[in-house]
Design an enzyme around this catalytic site. Sequence first.
Site, short mmCIF file in Angstrom:
data_model
loop_
_atom_site.label_atom_id
_atom_site.label_comp_id
_atom_site.label_asym_id
_atom_site.label_seq_id
_atom_site.Cartn_x
_atom_site.Cartn_y
_atom_site.Cartn_z
N ASP A 1 29.60 41.80 38.48
CA ASP A 1 29.92 41.11 39.74
C ASP A 1 31.41 40.80 39.83
OD1 ASP A 1 29.43 39.97 42.15
OD2 ASP A 1 28.46 38.17 41.38
N HIS B 1 35.35 48.21 44.51
CA HIS B 1 34.20 48.93 43.96
C HIS B 1 34.65 50.14 43.16
CE1 HIS B 1 31.47 46.29 45.83
NE2 HIS B 1 31.68 46.69 47.08
N LEU C 1 22.69 57.11 23.28
CA LEU C 1 22.57 55.88 24.06
C LEU C 1 21.76 56.22 25.31
CD1 LEU C 1 23.78 52.93 24.89
CD2 LEU C 1 25.51 54.24 26.11
C1 IPE Z 1 29.52 43.62 42.64
O1 IPE Z 1 30.68 43.12 43.21
C2 IPE Z 1 29.29 45.08 42.98
C3 IPE Z 1 28.07 45.39 43.71
C4 IPE Z 1 27.16 44.54 44.11
C5 IPE Z 1 27.84 46.79 44.04
P1 IPE Z 1 30.63 42.32 44.59
O2 IPE Z 1 30.80 43.29 45.70
O3 IPE Z 1 29.40 41.48 44.65
O4 IPE Z 1 31.93 41.41 44.46
P2 IPE Z 1 32.14 39.94 45.01
O5 IPE Z 1 31.01 39.08 44.46
O6 IPE Z 1 32.13 39.99 46.49
O7 IPE Z 1 33.45 39.54 44.43
MG MG Z 2 28.98 39.51 44.23
#
Ligand code: IPE
Ligand code: MG
Length: 238
Positions: free
Chosen positions: A22, A39, A133
């Site tokens: 996250d 991402h 793995l």
């Molecule tokens: C996690 O990062 C990635 C996915 C859910 C694909 P977020 O997109 O939730 O990042 P924040 O929480 O907004 O910082």
């Molecule tokens: Mg998030």
Amino acid sequence: MAVKASTRKIDRLPNHVAIVPDGNGRWAERRGWSRLQGHRAGAENMHRMIQYLNEYPIKYLTLYSFSSENWGRPESEVSGLFELLLEVINSYLQEIHEKNIKIRHIGRLESLPEELQEAITRAAMLTENNTQLTLNIALNYGGRPEIVDAARRLVTDGIKPEDITEETFSNYLYTAGLPDVDLLIRTGDETRLSNFLLWQTAYSEYHFTKVLWPDFRKKDLHRALLSYSQRKRRFGGL
Ligand code: IPE
Ligand code: MG
């Protein structure tokens, strides 16, 4: 003199590590970048993490890549994520295969874009016999949908109520044949499970960190593993 956590030796490793990566969005926002750039950095870090994990004698890694709730994000972010995942699978598949890593998908495949479904199926088939793995990609995964799907299939298969044990039930989950999670790591300063592996984490140890996923490095993984090795697991006993 205190020994640095990053160099301290770990004497007990988990067999199955699950990660909720996250913080991609916040990582990007802090730089004034788009969420998709976050991402992308997160996907690159997944690649790094697979290499790191592969250096330890850890047999199973499960990564939460897209949850059944992530469909609620703006359409452009969802489609951007799918394109990114497709690109990542295509560019790293050969390398993963050469490293003797087995890829497996957990989640509902059918509602994903066709190209992505094909890439996942191809990756799983190519790496089926690898032994180093097992990398489980949780993509369009939710813990509750998984339990519902299992219940449906038990009924479809005509399993008698008295034959439904924890073991048979486990065999109807997407994770059939995989051991329970020993250590669950969540980055990004959130302390919740978010519908991830509800059944499989019943006795897991949890490690939460403020580090945002794109910044989570080998030393952070080492710290999580070290903390795990220092805990006493009782599984409800004494
Ligand atoms: C996690 O990062 C990635 C996915 C859910 C694909 P977020 O997109 O939730 O990042 P924040 O929480 O907004 O910082
Ligand atoms: Mg998030």
